[in-house]
Design a protein around this motif. Sequence first.
Motif, PDB file in Angstrom:
ATOM      1  N   ARG A 140      27.581  40.715  30.698  1.00  0.00           N
ATOM      2  CA  ARG A 140      26.896  39.444  30.188  1.00  0.00           C
ATOM      3  C   ARG A 140      27.354  38.122  29.632  1.00  0.00           C
ATOM      4  O   ARG A 140      28.406  38.321  29.413  1.00  0.00           O
ATOM      5  CB  ARG A 140      26.930  39.776  28.728  1.00  0.00           C
ATOM      6  N   PRO A 141      26.572  36.974  29.412  1.00  0.00           N
ATOM      7  CA  PRO A 141      27.119  35.841  29.374  1.00  0.00           C
ATOM      8  C   PRO A 141      28.031  36.019  28.350  1.00  0.00           C
ATOM      9  O   PRO A 141      29.464  35.226  28.653  1.00  0.00           O
ATOM     10  CB  PRO A 141      26.072  34.727  29.126  1.00  0.00           C
ATOM     11  N   SER A 142      28.379  36.688  27.325  1.00  0.00           N
ATOM     12  CA  SER A 142      29.182  36.248  26.340  1.00  0.00           C
ATOM     13  C   SER A 142      30.176  36.817  27.153  1.00  0.00           C
ATOM     14  O   SER A 142      32.055  36.587  25.983  1.00  0.00           O
ATOM     15  CB  SER A 142      28.740  37.252  25.231  1.00  0.00           C
ATOM     16  N   HIS A 143      30.705  37.750  27.811  1.00  0.00           N
ATOM     17  CA  HIS A 143      32.412  38.586  28.573  1.00  0.00           C
ATOM     18  C   HIS A 143      32.285  37.295  28.812  1.00  0.00           C
ATOM     19  O   HIS A 143      34.298  38.209  29.235  1.00  0.00           O
ATOM     20  CB  HIS A 143      31.443  39.882  29.424  1.00  0.00           C
ATOM     21  N   ALA A 144      32.501  35.949  29.276  1.00  0.00           N
ATOM     22  CA  ALA A 144      33.285  34.944  30.280  1.00  0.00           C
ATOM     23  C   ALA A 144      34.501  34.629  28.925  1.00  0.00           C
ATOM     24  O   ALA A 144      35.160  34.157  29.555  1.00  0.00           O
ATOM     25  CB  ALA A 144      31.874  33.892  30.372  1.00  0.00           C
ATOM     26  N   ASP A 145      34.240  34.894  27.557  1.00  0.00           N
ATOM     27  CA  ASP A 145      34.767  34.589  27.010  1.00  0.00           C
ATOM     28  C   ASP A 145      36.213  35.674  26.487  1.00  0.00           C
ATOM     29  O   ASP A 145      36.954  35.366  25.222  1.00  0.00           O
ATOM     30  CB  ASP A 145      34.474  34.161  24.922  1.00  0.00           C
ATOM     31  N   ARG A 146      35.842  36.853  26.975  1.00  0.00           N
ATOM     32  CA  ARG A 146      36.983  37.885  26.737  1.00  0.00           C
ATOM     33  C   ARG A 146      37.874  37.931  28.122  1.00  0.00           C
ATOM     34  O   ARG A 146      37.626  37.220  29.419  1.00  0.00           O
ATOM     35  CB  ARG A 146      35.895  39.088  27.317  1.00  0.00           C
ATOM     36  N   TYR A 147      38.973  38.748  27.270  1.00  0.00           N
ATOM     37  CA  TYR A 147      40.115  39.198  27.831  1.00  0.00           C
ATOM     38  C   TYR A 147      40.222  40.556  29.092  1.00  0.00           C
ATOM     39  O   TYR A 147      39.711  40.963  28.702  1.00  0.00           O
ATOM     40  CB  TYR A 147      41.430  38.438  27.248  1.00  0.00           C
ATOM     41  N   PRO A 148      40.862  40.096  30.206  1.00  0.00           N
ATOM     42  CA  PRO A 148      40.801  40.896  31.522  1.00  0.00           C
ATOM     43  C   PRO A 148      41.132  42.441  30.079  1.00  0.00           C
ATOM     44  O   PRO A 148      40.501  44.079  30.553  1.00  0.00           O
ATOM     45  CB  PRO A 148      42.164  40.516  32.297  1.00  0.00           C
ATOM     46  N   TYR A 149      41.985  42.829  29.828  1.00  0.00           N
ATOM     47  CA  TYR A 149      42.544  44.213  29.223  1.00  0.00           C
ATOM     48  C   TYR A 149      41.255  44.770  27.970  1.00  0.00           C
ATOM     49  O   TYR A 149      41.137  45.772  27.700  1.00  0.00           O
ATOM     50  CB  TYR A 149      43.364  43.621  27.695  1.00  0.00           C
ATOM     51  N   GLU A 150      39.852  43.246  27.519  1.00  0.00           N
ATOM     52  CA  GLU A 150      39.228  44.315  26.608  1.00  0.00           C
ATOM     53  C   GLU A 150      38.246  44.833  27.908  1.00  0.00           C
ATOM     54  O   GLU A 150      37.000  45.426  26.731  1.00  0.00           O
ATOM     55  CB  GLU A 150      38.358  42.936  26.100  1.00  0.00           C
ATOM     56  N   PHE A 151      37.871  44.664  28.652  1.00  0.00           N
ATOM     57  CA  PHE A 151      37.281  45.578  29.776  1.00  0.00           C
ATOM     58  C   PHE A 151      37.601  47.103  30.487  1.00  0.00           C
ATOM     59  O   PHE A 151      38.952  46.608  30.309  1.00  0.00           O
ATOM     60  CB  PHE A 151      37.094  44.395  30.812  1.00  0.00           C
ATOM     61  N   SER A 152      37.279  47.911  30.465  1.00  0.00           N
ATOM     62  CA  SER A 152      37.373  48.823  31.412  1.00  0.00           C
ATOM     63  C   SER A 152      37.420  48.916  32.855  1.00  0.00           C
ATOM     64  O   SER A 152      37.119  47.589  32.894  1.00  0.00           O
ATOM     65  CB  SER A 152      35.797  50.389  31.279  1.00  0.00           C
ATOM     66  N   GLY A 153      38.418  49.462  33.615  1.00  0.00           N
ATOM     67  CA  GLY A 153      38.246  49.142  35.258  1.00  0.00           C
ATOM     68  C   GLY A 153      37.130  48.508  35.491  1.00  0.00           C
ATOM     69  O   GLY A 153      37.285  47.839  36.659  1.00  0.00           O
ATOM     70  N   GLY A 154      36.172  50.002  35.337  1.00  0.00           N
ATOM     71  CA  GLY A 154      34.872  49.282  36.828  1.00  0.00           C
ATOM     72  C   GLY A 154      34.000  47.471  36.108  1.00  0.00           C
ATOM     73  O   GLY A 154      33.953  47.313  36.728  1.00  0.00           O
ATOM     74  N   GLN A 155      34.487  47.443  34.369  1.00  0.00           N
ATOM     75  CA  GLN A 155      34.100  46.609  34.241  1.00  0.00           C
ATOM     76  C   GLN A 155      34.819  45.230  35.042  1.00  0.00           C
ATOM     77  O   GLN A 155      34.534  43.769  35.363  1.00  0.00           O
ATOM     78  CB  GLN A 155      33.786  46.129  32.766  1.00  0.00           C
ATOM     79  N   ARG A 156      36.256  45.367  35.108  1.00  0.00           N
ATOM     80  CA  ARG A 156      37.510  44.537  35.239  1.00  0.00           C
ATOM     81  C   ARG A 156      37.100  43.878  37.184  1.00  0.00           C
ATOM     82  O   ARG A 156      36.600  42.889  37.100  1.00  0.00           O
ATOM     83  CB  ARG A 156      38.806  44.357  35.013  1.00  0.00           C
ATOM     84  N   GLN A 157      36.516  44.995  37.655  1.00  0.00           N
ATOM     85  CA  GLN A 157      35.972  45.271  39.285  1.00  0.00           C
ATOM     86  C   GLN A 157      34.817  44.225  39.035  1.00  0.00           C
ATOM     87  O   GLN A 157      35.173  43.203  40.623  1.00  0.00           O
ATOM     88  CB  GLN A 157      36.051  46.585  39.350  1.00  0.00           C
ATOM     89  N   ARG A 158      33.770  44.252  38.244  1.00  0.00           N
ATOM     90  CA  ARG A 158      32.474  43.542  38.209  1.00  0.00           C
ATOM     91  C   ARG A 158      33.117  41.906  38.255  1.00  0.00           C
ATOM     92  O   ARG A 158      32.367  41.206  39.237  1.00  0.00           O
ATOM     93  CB  ARG A 158      31.835  43.649  37.230  1.00  0.00           C
ATOM     94  N   VAL A 159      34.458  41.552  37.030  1.00  0.00           N
ATOM     95  CA  VAL A 159      34.371  40.500  37.359  1.00  0.00           C
ATOM     96  C   VAL A 159      35.099  40.168  38.866  1.00  0.00           C
ATOM     97  O   VAL A 159      35.037  39.121  39.117  1.00  0.00           O
ATOM     98  CB  VAL A 159      35.828  40.384  36.158  1.00  0.00           C
ATOM     99  N   ALA A 160      36.000  40.857  39.024  1.00  0.00           N
ATOM    100  CA  ALA A 160      36.706  40.677  40.247  1.00  0.00           C
ATOM    101  C   ALA A 160      35.678  40.227  41.547  1.00  0.00           C
ATOM    102  O   ALA A 160      35.684  38.819  42.699  1.00  0.00           O
ATOM    103  CB  ALA A 160      37.569  41.052  40.949  1.00  0.00           C
ATOM    104  N   ILE A 161      34.362  40.707  41.745  1.00  0.00           N
ATOM    105  CA  ILE A 161      33.269  40.767  42.564  1.00  0.00           C
ATOM    106  C   ILE A 161      32.657  38.982  42.843  1.00  0.00           C
ATOM    107  O   ILE A 161      32.824  38.544  43.233  1.00  0.00           O
ATOM    108  CB  ILE A 161      32.329  42.185  42.864  1.00  0.00           C
ATOM    109  N   ALA A 162      32.265  38.887  40.726  1.00  0.00           N
ATOM    110  CA  ALA A 162      31.794  37.943  40.360  1.00  0.00           C
ATOM    111  C   ALA A 162      32.525  36.963  41.010  1.00  0.00           C
ATOM    112  O   ALA A 162      31.850  35.586  41.268  1.00  0.00           O
ATOM    113  CB  ALA A 162      31.880  37.552  39.017  1.00  0.00           C
ATOM    114  N   ARG A 163      34.027  36.510  41.326  1.00  0.00           N
ATOM    115  CA  ARG A 163      34.907  35.904  41.155  1.00  0.00           C
ATOM    116  C   ARG A 163      34.856  35.737  42.527  1.00  0.00           C
ATOM    117  O   ARG A 163      34.732  34.205  42.905  1.00  0.00           O
ATOM    118  CB  ARG A 163      36.310  36.232  40.921  1.00  0.00           C
ATOM    119  N   ALA A 164      34.476  37.182  43.480  1.00  0.00           N
ATOM    120  CA  ALA A 164      34.385  36.642  45.063  1.00  0.00           C
ATOM    121  C   ALA A 164      33.170  36.014  45.555  1.00  0.00           C
ATOM    122  O   ALA A 164      33.022  35.239  46.691  1.00  0.00           O
ATOM    123  CB  ALA A 164      34.806  37.364  45.849  1.00  0.00           C
ATOM    124  N   LEU A 165      32.124  35.829  44.413  1.00  0.00           N
ATOM    125  CA  LEU A 165      31.008  35.435  44.715  1.00  0.00           C
ATOM    126  C   LEU A 165      30.723  33.827  44.640  1.00  0.00           C
ATOM    127  O   LEU A 165      29.730  33.778  44.922  1.00  0.00           O
ATOM    128  CB  LEU A 165      29.710  36.387  44.089  1.00  0.00           C
TER     129      LEU A 165
END
Length: 335
Positions: A140-165
């Motif tokens: 969700r767009p609101s996830h942009a304001d959260r910190y890495p520790y607030e996500f699961s491992g799979g969600q963090r990897q989605r964030v990493a993929i978003a950055r790569a894109l």
Amino acid sequence: MKPPVLQAEGLRVRFPGKGRRPGVTAVDDVSLHIGRGETLGLVGESGSGKSTSGRAVLRLVPLEAGRILVDGEDVTRYRGARLRRLRRQMQMVFQDPYSSLDPSAPVGASIAEPLRVHEKMTKQARRDRVEELLDLVGLRPSHADRYPYEFSGGQRQRVAIARALALHPRLIVCDEAVSALDVSTQNQVINLLEDLRERFELSYLFIAHDLAVVRHIAHRVAVMYLGRVVESGPVERVYERPAHPYTQALLSAIPVPDPKRRGAKRILLSGDLPDPSAPPPGCPFHTRCAYAMDVCKREMPAMTPIAGGGEAACHLQTTGPTLTGRPLSETEVPA
């Protein structure tokens, strides 16, 4: 005909020793090519040189020899601003997203970082792009304001993929990108990578030790042993008709979910991977190979074309049983 997105030829990476410790040749004469919209799986044991090959492709480690072509353009000698522009086209997703994200910054800032470095965008434009990228990877767009520790491992990897894109790359190197995730989350992330590949015609170098995962996502596969590619080819050919003893042994270790098929013989390799600072003469695999012949101890095997596509570096294809491109299953283990 369009050139491959990536064409790496004869890559060699050597890390110098410290004090009395000898240097290590981590990658030796590795050649890889990846077409547009294609996924190449790179597999092998820990220490085989997979991750170093991926980093060499992205110019993250220095090359001792070889060259790298991106869309037919030789970028091996790029430096400074020209190399910086190249970074836009080639991105990486690391194994541990928690380590690759800044724990003290919201994930939106991490995703926006390549935009700040490479693009002249307003703060609002960056924010809009970050929200678009989060939506692309299923967050969700609101996830942009959260910190890495607030996500699961799979969600963090989605964030990493978003950055790569973020910069619309043509090639993404996925270095064990799903190995730290549980099976169900692995499937979700793999399906996401597949959807993104089809949507944006991305090319992946997918580095993994899980051969079952590679079979699902890759079009072709390259098998590495002690810094060298020993076999490559289309996934179905390599998995169904391996031409190299090392490939055959790796495939035999894949867990079989069907209880009725668990009687298949497991090939156990004797010993450990040789010391890369002092590799054995001849074929590097001969110290663990049940098929080893005298020639294997003396001469490095050349790559031989294999029926069904690809090639393999094994003397069995040219000496002894003379398989001449046929699968390894067509010969017997010597007594």
